[in-house]
Structures are given as C-alpha cells and as structure tokens.
Scaffold this motif. Structure first.
Motif, PDB file in Angstrom:
ATOM      1  N   LEU A  35       0.338  12.102  -0.094  1.00  0.00           N
ATOM      2  CA  LEU A  35      -0.388  12.613  -1.251  1.00  0.00           C
ATOM      3  C   LEU A  35      -1.667  13.309  -0.797  1.00  0.00           C
ATOM      4  O   LEU A  35      -2.314  12.866   0.172  1.00  0.00           O
ATOM      5  CB  LEU A  35      -0.732  11.457  -2.204  1.00  0.00           C
TER       6      LEU A  35
ATOM      7  N   TYR B  41       3.217   7.106   1.233  1.00  0.00           N
ATOM      8  CA  TYR B  41       3.681   5.993   0.414  1.00  0.00           C
ATOM      9  C   TYR B  41       5.189   6.095   0.211  1.00  0.00           C
ATOM     10  O   TYR B  41       5.747   7.196   0.148  1.00  0.00           O
ATOM     11  CB  TYR B  41       2.984   6.005  -0.947  1.00  0.00           C
TER      12      TYR B  41
ATOM     13  N   TYR C  32       8.589   5.943  -1.884  1.00  0.00           N
ATOM     14  CA  TYR C  32       9.091   6.160  -3.243  1.00  0.00           C
ATOM     15  C   TYR C  32      10.616   6.157  -3.187  1.00  0.00           C
ATOM     16  O   TYR C  32      11.218   6.449  -2.146  1.00  0.00           O
ATOM     17  CB  TYR C  32       8.596   7.493  -3.808  1.00  0.00           C
TER      18      TYR C  32
ATOM     19  N   LEU D  54       1.350   7.504  -9.499  1.00  0.00           N
ATOM     20  CA  LEU D  54       0.358   6.755  -8.729  1.00  0.00           C
ATOM     21  C   LEU D  54      -0.530   6.042  -9.741  1.00  0.00           C
ATOM     22  O   LEU D  54      -1.386   6.669 -10.364  1.00  0.00           O
ATOM     23  CB  LEU D  54      -0.474   7.684  -7.838  1.00  0.00           C
TER      24      LEU D  54
ATOM     25  N   ARG E 167      -1.315   7.677 -13.169  1.00  0.00           N
ATOM     26  CA  ARG E 167      -1.347   9.131 -13.043  1.00  0.00           C
ATOM     27  C   ARG E 167      -0.045   9.675 -12.484  1.00  0.00           C
ATOM     28  O   ARG E 167       0.756   8.940 -11.909  1.00  0.00           O
ATOM     29  CB  ARG E 167      -2.485   9.564 -12.111  1.00  0.00           C
ATOM     30  N   ARG E 168       0.126  10.971 -12.652  1.00  0.00           N
ATOM     31  CA  ARG E 168       1.169  11.712 -11.950  1.00  0.00           C
ATOM     32  C   ARG E 168       0.472  12.614 -10.937  1.00  0.00           C
ATOM     33  O   ARG E 168      -0.429  13.358 -11.306  1.00  0.00           O
ATOM     34  CB  ARG E 168       1.990  12.552 -12.915  1.00  0.00           C
TER      35      ARG E 168
ATOM     36  N   LYS F  71       8.605   2.876  -7.012  1.00  0.00           N
ATOM     37  CA  LYS F  71       8.600   3.794  -8.148  1.00  0.00           C
ATOM     38  C   LYS F  71       9.385   5.043  -7.773  1.00  0.00           C
ATOM     39  O   LYS F  71       9.360   5.481  -6.617  1.00  0.00           O
ATOM     40  CB  LYS F  71       7.168   4.157  -8.536  1.00  0.00           C
TER      41      LYS F  71
END
Length: 751
Positions: free
Chosen positions: A30, A38, A40, A58, A61-62, A83
């Motif tokens: 990110l 991270y 996903y 996150l 938030r997006r 996620k």
C-alpha cells in the motif's frame, strides 16, 4: 479538430510471461508509510498478476495498492481472517523493474517501501477509466425516408460529418454554424449516431526524426558514441562540455536512437523554469511535443500523462525528479541534464537524489544513463576517474562562439559610491561603466544576485534588534514588492512593524544588505531609460510565466535583466553580452563541505550566459576575496585545477565522494524530549574501524517550523555501507511519538 478517438482499446492486458495469481492469497503493498506488504484473499474468479493495481480494504477505508507477490499457503494470517481484494483497476500492471526500483530505493534510503510506492502512484485519478464525451457520426438513417425536412442548417451539419471522424456537439455546432438543438434533433431522428469519445494522449513522436543541425567533429564523435550505447545495455556516460557547446544536440542523437528502437526516453531537468526553451528545442528537432511531468502540471495533465506513460504511449517524458517514478513499461534511455544541480536532491519525504537513482533505474532496466553538465559534480568526476562511468568531452562552444572573458572586481578598491536620493549602492563603478557601454551598444546585460527579496536582514537603528521568524532560527527577509517580511524556510509572513518590539522606537527599522528587489531599485536609478526586468522564483512562477519571460528577453524587449539562480541555467540569449555578479562571495562561507564546489558551479553557469552567439561575452565578478580559489579558478578558466584541489581537500578530510555520510535529524516541539532521544542515540552509536559518529548537536537551523532540531552524522569509509549500521543502531533506541526521526543517506544540505 479535437485530438480525440472513439471506442479506445481496453487497458486490460496480461503481459507476456506474467506471473498470474488466481484463487489464492496475494501480498499487496500500500502507498502508505508501512514497512511491508499485507496479505489479502483473491475472490473466486478474480485473476491478477504481479504488479496489478488493486483496491483493498484497510480498516474502514478503501485504499489503492499493488500486488507485490503471491503469499505461500499458511502465511502470517489465517485464510479465514483475510479480507478480499475489492477490484482490479483496468490499467497496466506496475512493471517488474518498477517494483524492484521501489524496493531498491526504500532499502538504500531506509524508507518504508509504501512511502516510495506512493511516488509511483502519484496520479490516483489516472486509475479510473477516462470519462468519455459524446460525439456524433453520420448515421445510416435516410432523412427523407424518416420524413425529416432537410433545412439549410441540417444540411451544413451533414456536410461537416460527410467523410470525417466523430465530432463533439460543441465543435460540430461551431463548424456548421448551428445551435446544439439542431444536432440533438438529427440524433433523436436517427440521422446522426451518438458515440463515446476519449481524449487521445497526443504524445506521438515520429519514428525517424529529421536530421538536426550540423555537428562539429567533437560533437559528432560524442553523438555516435552515445547512440551506440543505446544498443549495448547498461552504461553511464558523462557529457562534460563547456556552456554553449551543444550538449543538448548531442544527447538528442541518443534520444533519436532510442526512439528508433521503440523504447521510451526520460529527460530529467532540475528546474521547471528550464523547460520552456528545452521544449522549444525538442519540438524544433522532433516536430512534436514530449510529455511533461512536474509539480505545476494540472490534475488533468497528470492523469493523462500517467496513463500514457503506463501504456507506452508517451515515447519521451521530460520532467522534474519525480518523473523518475512513473510506470514506464519499456524505458530505454534516461538523461539527467545539469546533473550537478542540487535541486535533484529531494529534502522532504524520502530524501533521494534523482541523479543517483536515475543511474540505479538504468542499471535495473539494462539501458544507458547519460549525465550532462558544464560543471560536473565531484561525485560524477570521481566515478569517471575510477572507471565506473564513461565520459565524452566538448571543450568548445558551438559554431565558433568564444567563451567569455572573466575578471574579478576587488570591492575593497573599487567601492560603490552612494546614489544621490537613493542611499547605499551595491554596484562598483567599473561594473556601472560596463553596463552603460553594453546598453549603448544595443546589447543586453545581466546582473546576478542569488538572493531573493529586497534585503536579507531588517534591524532597528536604535537598539540593533533583528527581526526574526517566530517559528525558525532565521532572519526575516523583506519583500518590498509585496510589502511583507517573509521566512524562506517556513513561509511565515508579516508586515514591517511601526515600532521596534525591543526598544519601542518608531519607524526605526532599516534594510541591511541587498536582495534582487533592492538591486532593481538601484538599477532603475542608474539607468532610468533602460527596460529592466526581474527574474526570481517568486516573480516568475511556473513554466508558462518562465516561457513568456524568456521570450521577452529573446525578442529584445528587455535591456537589463536582474536574476537569481533560475536565470543561470540553460537559457540562451543571443544578445546578452555582459554578466555582472553583484556578490560572488555569497555561498562561500558557512562550513558546508560543498560550498566551494556549489559556488563555482553556480558562477560558472551564470557566466556561461554571456556571449553565446557571435558577439563576445564579458563577465565581471564583484568580490571582497579576489584571491579565493573559487574566484581564481573562474578568472583563469582552470576548472580542472580547482576540482583537483577540491578533491584532495575532501580526500584529506574524509568526506564524500571518498567516504560515506548519513545524517540523523531529530525534531520535536518539546526540546527536552528531542534531547533525551539524542542522548540515547549517542549511547547506542555504532563503533569500529572506519566508523565515526559526530554529534548530537543543535542543527544550524535549531528551530524550524516550531520544532527543536538536533543532528547526528555517521561517517564511514567508502567500502563500508552505512545502511546495515543504521538499521542496527535505530533498532536499539525507542523514539516516542512526539519526536520525529529522519534519516538522510548521502546528505547534501546540513541545515
């Protein structure tokens, strides 16, 4: 006709040999100050590849991120807790070499990879599909069969669209001389067809540019050498040429060679103000404009340029240092013009040096880098001496133009007399006479003073109190054109007080020393008939203003130009024959290890503005230290001797480029807190042969923007990398949230 296209090809594309991930977990980096990617989950049916730009959750938030790699089964987070990726943006993936570059920059400068990635995703709007406009085509419907009467207005619309591409309503109405209602009526009746239209990038470059100007023997040899290197993979070449020697035309040949191979080209310039004349020369040489990238670009321009670069539709990009991080799919040449310029060093955020990182980007991509300067940095010259870089030398000006004569004015003997009615003067009698002679001959003159504003210091005549910034340990600079005092470090502004805050004396403040505004006032008094103009960063803002200013000088609408360093670089003024440097000593004091080198470079560059055409040039340096080695080198023209002495002094002192430096800068609104962290760092400092830690000590700007600042300096031998030492050192000390710690590897400034 608008430069648009209908129904563009979609972005979606899987690159050859791409590493595809489907129905599994991926790691997403990110663009945030985070140290790692991270995990996903990929939803069923979603396929991505390394480099895909995605949207992920996150917290609440997006956020946008980049698929960095796949995570093996049994990663850090249990699968059921992952996620999912929300969507994949329909843009080309960030190329593998671009991802390696992000990781390399982060590791070298001890920055979080996400912070570096943010520089590559610097145009968020570019990730969304372009918004189409509605265009109109001649449809298949027959007006008579549809029972539509063809009025003269309707006939004109159909005539405009008879054989042409689609047109937007406003353009079609203007060309046909009708109202928008006429067009809408034809479309509603089925005579016209509505289509979606998209702006085309507009960055086309001809496959084979025309021949440029005739080159001298040395220029042609240099051009052949650079063009050959474009085919041979990674290399670094320094073009070392005197001012006006045709360096740009030489590297244009390398640009042409890269374009012939279908590769992209990046040219980095240190100042956006330099871009105006460069863009004119490029357009004259190649027939079209390149893509431009810098902080003054509008959001729409940034969006269009980012997308065009990512798709490979911007063959040539010219820009400031941040252009280095654009997502080039096939970069084949990078040129760093004025490679010595300190503007290539970013001070905020990730403190990278664009010249050095351009070389890294070229090495990772396997293509050549070209560094260009009339006054190369000691670092680049040392790399040439050590055999790490190649070099080509252009010792003569183009088309027989001669280098200017340079002389020093000893201000101890040639003192400026006061001007009646205007007080103190800063221009020596001999320089006054030279300016008068130049103007009388119908030629142009430049007075150079690298100090913005009216006066660098304002003090009380009664008690000597100096007006200082309340947020910084810096004096306030008077800017009389906007009637304010300004801090050039934090931006604080105030009016000159009516009374002294220290002693209460009324109207007692006096301006001390000259800035360009004060010099402008003196020049107008001395030469009232001359057309005088001021060029500084706060009077000429942005490329458009710079282009207008440069054009007015070239058109001889200005007789006498007063400027700071932005006038010293790259500009070509054929009728400018005299350069007067009002304070050649400015910049020599202060203990900065590069002070002498920087001053020589700046004064050599500004001297190079004189006599660039058939008229001989003359340069006069006002100085109180005529025997200083910098002044002597400029007067004698013996650059190499000066650089040899400078290099030997650096070697003896154990300073770059013969050693490595890294600075630690601590700051906090709480002075006690910043001192406590500084003491803890001092106790944990690395030790060993070839390693030295200096400090902690208050920074020269001990308070900046209200924050107390302390500095430490790590110096290592050339063969000892400072990054592992820094990582181990910083792991040992806990830094509280109220204290900010910044690491600057290879620092250029010591404020």
């Amino acid at each position: 006709m608008a430069n648009r296209r209908a129904n563009p090809e979609p972005f979606t594309e899987v690159t050859e040999n791409a590493q595809l991930f489907a129905d599994e977990r991926v790691r997403v980096l990110l663009p945030l100050p985070l140290g790692e990617a991270y995990d996903y989950a990929l939803p069923p049916g979603m396929t991505v590849e390394a480099g895909s730009i995605v949207e992920v959750p996150l917290g609440q938030r997006r956020v946008t991120g980049v698929v960095w790699d796949a995570t093996p089964a049994g990663g850090k987070v249990a699968a059921e807790k992952l996620k999912p990726v929300i969507r994949v943006f329909d843009v080309p993936p960030l190329p593998e070499v671009g991802r390696r570059f992000v990781d390399w920059v982060a590791a070298y400068y001890l920055a979080e990879p996400g912070t570096v990635l943010k520089m590559s995703l610097s145009a968020p709007a570019a990730l969304e599909p372009p918004v189409p406009t509605v265009g109109y085509l001649r449809g298949e419907g027959d007006p008579e069969a549809l029972g539509l009467r063809l009025t003269p207005a309707r006939r004109r619309v159909l005539s405009v669209l008879a054989d042409g591409p689609p047109r937007p309503a406003a353009e079609l109405a203007r060309e046909a001389g009708v109202s928008a209602g006429v067009i809408k009526g034809l479309a509603d009746a089925g005579v016209l067809e509505r289509v979606a239209m998209y702006d085309a990038p507009g960055f086309e470059v001809p496959a084979d540019a025309p021949e440029g100007p005739a080159l001298s023997e040395s220029q042609a040899a240099a051009a052949r050498s650079l063009s050959a290197k474009v085919r041979d993979g990674f290399s670094v070449t320094l073009i070392d040429g005197v001012t006006g020697s045709g360096k740009t035309e030489v590297y244009f040949e390398a640009v042409k060679a890269a374009l012939r191979q279908g590769r992209q080209v990046l040219v980095l310039l240190p100042e956006i103000a330099l871009s105006a004349q460069w863009l004119e020369r490029f357009a004259a040489r190649f027939g079209v404009a390149p893509a431009v990238w810098h902080s003054e670009c509008t959001q729409a321009q940034r969006r269009a340029t980012w997308r065009a670069v990512a798709r490979g539709e911007a063959p040539v990009v010219v820009g400031a240092r941040s252009a280095l991080f654009l997502p080039y799919p096939d970069l084949g040449l990078v040129v760093v013009d004025e490679e010595h310029d300190q503007a290539f060093k970013q001070e905020d955020g990730v403190p990278y040096h664009a010249r050095d990182m351009a070389v890294v980007r070229a090495r990772l991509g396997g293509f050549p880098a070209v560094l260009v300067s009339a006054t190369p940095s000691l670092e680049s010259l040392e790399n040439v001496r050590a055999g790490r870089y190649d070099s080509v030398h252009l010792p003569e000006r183009h088309a027989g133009a001669q280098l200017p004569d340079i002389e020093a004015i000893d201000m101890r003997a040639d003192r400026p007399p006061p001007i009646q009615g205007h007080g103190q003067s800063f221009i020596a009698p001999s320089l006054r006479d030279a300016v008068g002679e130049t103007l009388a001959a119908g030629e142009q003159a430049l007075l150079f003073l690298n100090r913005r504003g009216y006066a660098p210091l304002t003090l009380c005549r009664a008690c000597g109190h100096r007006l200082q910034c309340p947020n910084c340990t810096a004096w306030l600079v008077e800017h009389r054109l906007v009637d304010s005092l300004q801090c050039h470090h934090c931006g604080y502004m105030a009016r000159v007080p009516q009374s002294c805050p220290e002693c209460g004396a009324e109207h007692s403040f006096a301006a001390c020393g000259p800035g360009v505004e004060r010099l402008h006032e003196e020049v107008k008094a001395l030469f009232p008939e001359a057309r005088v103009a001021l060029m500084a960063s706060d009077t000429v803002t942005g490329p458009a203003a710079a282009a207008r200013f440069i054009e007015s000088v070239q058109n001889r609408e200005i007789d006498l130009l007063i400027g700071t360093q932005i006038v010293a670089k790259g500009n070509h003024f054929p009728y400018l024959t005299l350069v007067g440097v009002v304070d050649a000593d400015l910049g020599l004091a202060g203990g900065d290890l590069r002070a002498g080198e920087r001053t020589y470079q700046l004064l050599h560059q500004v001297a190079g503005r004189a006599g660039r055409a058939e008229r001989p040039g003359r340069v006069m340096l006002q100085t109180y230290e005529p025997v200083h080695e910098v002044i002597q080198a400029l007067v004698s023209g013996d650059r190499d001797r000066f650089l040899a002495v400078e290099a030997e002094n650096r070697r003896k002192a154990g300073m770059p480029p013969f050693a490595r430096l890294a600075a630690l800068i601590l700051s906090s609104p709480d002075e006690a807190a910043v001192d406590a962290v500084a003491r803890a760092l001092a106790r944990a400092a690395p030790q060993g042969e070839g390693i030295e830690v200096m400090g902690p000590a208050p920074a020269p700007l001990a308070i900046l923007r209200g924050r107390h600042r302390r500095r430490m300096l790590l110096r290592t031998r050339r063969d000892i990398a400072p990054q592992p030492l820094l990582r181990d050192w910083l792991r040992q000390v806990e830094v509280p949230g109220k204290v900010r710690l910044s690491v600057d590897v290879d620092p250029y400034h010591f404020l």
